[in-house]
Write a protein that holds these residues in place. Structure first.
Motif, short mmCIF file in Angstrom:
data_model
loop_
_atom_site.label_atom_id
_atom_site.label_comp_id
_atom_site.label_asym_id
_atom_site.label_seq_id
_atom_site.Cartn_x
_atom_site.Cartn_y
_atom_site.Cartn_z
N HIS A 39 0.91 -1.36 -0.14
CA HIS A 39 -0.06 -0.06 0.00
C HIS A 39 0.79 1.19 0.04
N ILE A 40 1.86 1.36 0.84
CA ILE A 40 2.92 2.34 0.71
C ILE A 40 3.49 2.66 -0.65
N ASP A 41 3.83 1.44 -1.46
CA ASP A 41 4.49 1.56 -2.54
C ASP A 41 3.43 2.15 -3.45
N HIS A 42 2.10 1.90 -3.61
CA HIS A 42 0.92 2.26 -4.62
C HIS A 42 0.36 3.58 -4.08
N ARG A 52 -0.68 6.09 -11.10
CA ARG A 52 -1.62 5.86 -9.97
C ARG A 52 -2.43 4.78 -10.40
N THR A 53 -2.50 3.71 -9.26
CA THR A 53 -3.38 2.75 -9.30
C THR A 53 -4.59 2.62 -7.94
N ALA A 54 -3.72 3.04 -6.62
CA ALA A 54 -4.50 2.88 -5.54
C ALA A 54 -5.41 4.01 -5.02
N HIS A 55 -4.86 5.36 -5.46
CA HIS A 55 -5.70 6.38 -4.87
C HIS A 55 -5.64 7.58 -5.82
N GLY A 214 -0.09 6.70 3.80
CA GLY A 214 -0.01 5.66 3.02
C GLY A 214 0.11 4.30 3.99
N ALA A 215 0.79 4.38 5.18
CA ALA A 215 1.00 3.00 6.08
C ALA A 215 -0.35 2.98 6.84
N SER A 216 -1.38 3.26 6.35
CA SER A 216 -2.86 2.99 7.05
C SER A 216 -3.06 1.74 7.28
N PRO A 270 -0.19 -4.12 -8.57
CA PRO A 270 0.98 -5.21 -8.90
C PRO A 270 0.13 -6.54 -9.33
N TRP A 271 -1.01 -6.58 -9.79
CA TRP A 271 -1.43 -7.97 -10.07
C TRP A 271 -1.88 -7.96 -11.70
N ASP A 272 -1.91 -9.21 -12.00
CA ASP A 272 -2.23 -9.76 -13.46
C ASP A 272 -4.00 -9.77 -13.52
N VAL A 273 -4.50 -8.63 -13.15
CA VAL A 273 -5.98 -8.61 -13.33
C VAL A 273 -6.38 -6.93 -13.79
#
Length: 288
Positions: A39-42, A52-55, A214-216, A270-273
């Motif tokens: 989560h920190i990395d993304h 940007r993928t997570a937020h 990010g470290a939530s 980071p997933w294949d989806v």
């Protein structure tokens, strides 16, 4: 057969114990800290370069849906009876109610340093040392409701404001989008302070401590919060059946968001989806 995610207030005493034990086991093995690092990395904001993928992006919802699935699989490898419960913060709004009980997540932090002192995730219990973070603190922190500058959790009307928007997302596909369900639910508003924190974002601020930033993921309530966010997406999908994830195609050449956001049929690192593959998960789980 699909399994069921329940309201956290409906968990039996045994279900609470099994859930907590599964969390503690994947923490002991080191697997939990990998989720924190992911989560920190993304956690990439508008002002940073790259994808940007997570937020602050259309893929906020499918990214976290897959993230929850990965965590849930880890928990179920420990105990196949465990599923992630959800915390409906429009209904359960008191700091002393579930999930803030001693047999679940424990309560708020102490006044001096916001360290959580109760429940199984208290540092003093010896099972929950913070190892991946953006600070040097080794203990879990919370400030439920924010003592010095209080705020309230989102209300049902706050959530309805997002749920009633039939369009999934809109340009410019970031935290400044004023139309679209995704950003209204994620909660990036105009201005500063509480008025700028809506729905999902306001809940993070209300919990405080490790849940801000990010470290939530270091706070297990992260998963219960996002399970409810995921449930909201499920309900939105049922209400607006003719509307889907947007953008359907990548932004064109010259668009500032080209290469920075994920379109419906693009892979979701980071997933294949893809977001398309995550729109219907009814064969995996359902909500009670």
């Amino acid at each position: 057969m699909a399994y069921t995610r329940k309201d956290v207030t409906k968990l039996t005493r045994t279900e609470r114990r099994r859930l907590v034990n599964a969390f503690l086991e994947i923490k002991r093995s080191g697997e939990y800290d990998e989720f924190v690092r992911t989560h920190i990395d993304h956690y990439v904001s508008d002002g940073e370069g790259g994808l940007r993928t997570a937020h602050m992006t259309p893929s906020f919802l499918p990214w976290h849906r897959q993230f929850l699935l990965e965590l849930e699989r880890a928990l179920r490898r420990v105990d196949s009876s465990v599923t992630l419960p959800y915390w409906d913060w429009t209904k359960d709004r008191k700091a002393g109610a579930a999930p803030w009980t001693d047999d679940l997540l424990g309560g708020t932090g102490r006044i001096t340093d916001r360290q959580v002192m109760t429940g199984p995730f208290a540092y003093s219990a010896g099972n929950w040392t913070i190892r991946e973070s953006i600070t040097d603190a080794r203990f879990l922190t919370r400030d439920l409701g924010r003592r010095r500058d209080p705020i309230e959790l989102p209300t049902r009307s706050d959530l309805e404001w997002a749920m009633s928007d039939p369009v999934y997302d809109s340009a410019p596909w970031d935290s400044t989008s004023r139309k679209g369900f995704r950003n209204k639910l994620e909660g990036w508003g105009a201005g500063r302070g509480p008025v700028a924190w809506r729905n999902h974002n306001r809940v993070h601020r209300w919990v405080g401590g490790d849940m801000v930033g990010g470290a939530s993921v270091n706070d297990p309530v992260f998963w219960l919060h996002h399970a409810f966010v995921d449930l909201c997406w499920t309900r939105w999908q049922k209400r607006h059946r003719n509307h889907r994830y947007l953008p359907a195609k990548p932004p064109g050449i010259g668009d500032e968001q080209r290469g920075r956001i994920v379109a419906r049929h693009q892979k979701l690192p980071p997933w294949d989806v893809t977001p398309d593959q995550l729109e219907d998960v009814s064969r995996i789980y359902r909500y009670a």
